[in-house]
Design an enzyme around this catalytic site. Structure first.
Site, PDB file in Angstrom:
ATOM      1  N   HIS A   1       1.872   2.140  -3.306  1.00 49.30           N
ATOM      2  CA  HIS A   1       0.955   3.151  -3.830  1.00 49.30           C
ATOM      3  C   HIS A   1       1.548   4.549  -3.794  1.00 49.30           C
ATOM      4  CE1 HIS A   1      -2.943   0.572  -3.158  1.00 49.30           C
ATOM      5  NE2 HIS A   1      -2.036  -0.026  -3.933  1.00 49.30           N
TER       6      HIS A   1
ATOM      7  N   ASP B   1       0.850  -1.186   0.000  1.00 46.98           N
ATOM      8  CA  ASP B   1       0.000   0.000   0.000  1.00 46.98           C
ATOM      9  C   ASP B   1       0.890   1.242   0.000  1.00 46.98           C
ATOM     10  OD1 ASP B   1      -2.266   1.775   0.403  1.00 46.98           O
ATOM     11  OD2 ASP B   1      -3.347   0.056   1.199  1.00 46.98           O
TER      12      ASP B   1
END
Length: 463
Positions: A291, A268
């Site tokens: 991310h 993430d």
């Protein structure tokens, strides 16, 4: 004659008592340092950046009274002496807690996790207040329980929880291993893992985390909540790219933070900056996979979210979903102000520049006119390659993004990818300055003037 004999007996008893007390004192002193090595003070590499200290005004919340200078000879509390086995199988939680409680009472003490051992630690809280300059020296390996069922249901929020600490340091050459693979492979466990933080700090100030490696957390690797005066440097955080919900560093309600000279790659966000954060400086970071570096999502469930004075600079981002991103939920309130993204090198990033005021992590979210106000966001020297589209500035019709700056943006398509999309600009206002690649960036920002500023001010909320 009898009287003299009695006096001799009394004298002998007194002598034996004195010898016993002296011996006990010696044993007590020696026992505290049993199994401990006389290690040299831990050396931390000097910062390589031009601006090593924070440039932000405003003090962190006041720490407790100063207890004086750090002792020149720190006391070392080795977990092995307190009963730890260090075999990676036995539960060493009680030993760590006992060493912590003993060290907590001594200024400048060190809790030592020695090298060449593996310590299985179940969910635990290590709390203060403690005497100042406490150090947790991690040179060995600290293991979380590998089986999902072995975690107490009441402890699904953090693995090692640090609470109410001041003047505290975690350092060392060791590894903190969350053993999260069983969580990621199970659908039901993966949903539970959204609530787990490997190392979590709550209401703690003047905290240093440096040099250690944190790997494979079931979810977030390192979280700070309601804290201040935080410095993170020279650490490594990693988990597989397909591990769900695994943030690297997560900040919430935390101020005066410096994150520097670190390598972060996970499933993430490399760094996630959430509501209540201010005066955060991120620099010299390698990010990827993951991310990217994100502010938000902010304003979920119509909450008030306030973020300000954020600088992210001198970073490298590779093979990520986004480069530098601001994401807010529809219906939220509050503001994001004074944010600078500067000198970011991106490589094969899907969308390097993102502002998304329509963020939703579900298949359906209802449209709402309220939004977190975004203003004063500068992008300067964002250079490299993208695999989907160069930029995505999707701002609310009701609360447009204002005072957006785009300077020296040079983004080219990745050679290995096809099917590129054009950049998107919607209700974003500000100024751009060459060089600008692609050239469409030059037409991206509107100049709404006073009318746009009035709309934004009408939605102001006290932060």
């Amino acid at each position: 004659m009898k009287r003299n004999k009695n006096l001799s007996i009394v004298s002998l008893v007194l002598l034996l008592s004195i010898l016993f007390i002296a011996s006990s004192s010696t044993v007590s002193v020696d026992a505290r340092k049993h199994h401990s090595k006389k290690t040299k003070p831990h050396k931390h590499p000097k910062d390589k950046g031009e601006n090593g200290g924070s440039s932000f005004p405003g003090p962190a919340p006041a720490p407790p009274a100063d207890y004086g200078p750090v002792p020149t000879q720190s006391s070392i509390f080795d977990v092995l002496f307190f009963g730890a086995k260090g075999d990676g199988v036995s539960d060493d939680s009680k030993a760590l807690l006992a060493a912590w409680k003993a060290a907590c009472k001594i200024p400048g003490a060190t809790v030592e996790i020695p090298s060449e051992f593996k310590f299985l630690i179940n969910p635990i809280t290590l709390q203060g207040p403690c005497m100042p300059h406490l150090v947790l020296q991690i040179d060995g390996t600290v293991l979380a329980p590998s089986k999902v069922g072995s975690w107490p249901k009441s402890s699904l929020f953090q693995w090692i929880n640090f609470k109410w600490l001041h003047n505290f340091t975690i350092q060392g050459s060791g590894t903190v291993d969350g053993q999260g693979s069983n969580w990621w492979s199970s659908t039901s466990a993966a949903s539970q893992s959204k609530h787990i933080k490997a190392l979590r700090f709550y209401s703690s100030y003047d905290v240093n985390v440096r040099d250690i490696k944190i790997i494979d957390s079931p979810q977030c690797h390192l979280k700070f909540d309601s804290s201040g005066g935080v410095k993170i440097s020279n650490i490594t955080i990693s988990s597989p790219a397909d591990s769900p919900n695994t943030d690297g560093i997560h900040l919430q309600n935390t101020q005066d933070v410096q994150i520097q000279h670190s390598n972060i790659g996970c499933g993430d966000d490399c760094i996630s900056i959430q509501a209540g954060c201010t005066n955060v400086h991120v620099h010299h970071i390698n990010c990827g996979p993951g991310h990217g570096i994100s502010l938000g999502g902010l304003g979920k469930d119509e909450t008030i979210a306030c973020v300000s004075n954020i600088v992210v600079e001198n970073i490298s981002v590779q093979n990520t979903l986004s480069g530098v991103r601001i994401k807010t939920w529809q219906g939220g309130r509050g503001s994001v102000k004074n944010v600078t993204f500067r000198n970011a090198r991106v490589s094969d990033v899907k969308v390097p520049i993102i502002i998304d005021q329509f963020y939703c992590d579900k298949s359906f979210c209802k449209n709402q006119t309220k939004a977190v106000e975004i203003s004063g966001v500068k992008y300067d020297q964002i250079i490299g390659t993208y695999s989907v589209k160069p930029f995505h500035l999707a701002c609310s019709n009701g609360v447009p993004c204002t005072d957006i700056g785009l300077t020296d943006i040079q983004l080219n398509p990745s050679p290995s990818h096809q099917g590129f999309q054009k950049g998107l600009c919607n209700n974003s206002y500000g100024k751009s300055r060459a060089p600008l690649v692609p050239s469409s960036i030059d037409y991206c920002l509107g100049s709404g003037g006073d009318a746009v500023r009035r709309i934004s001010r009408s939605h102001d909320y006290v932060c």
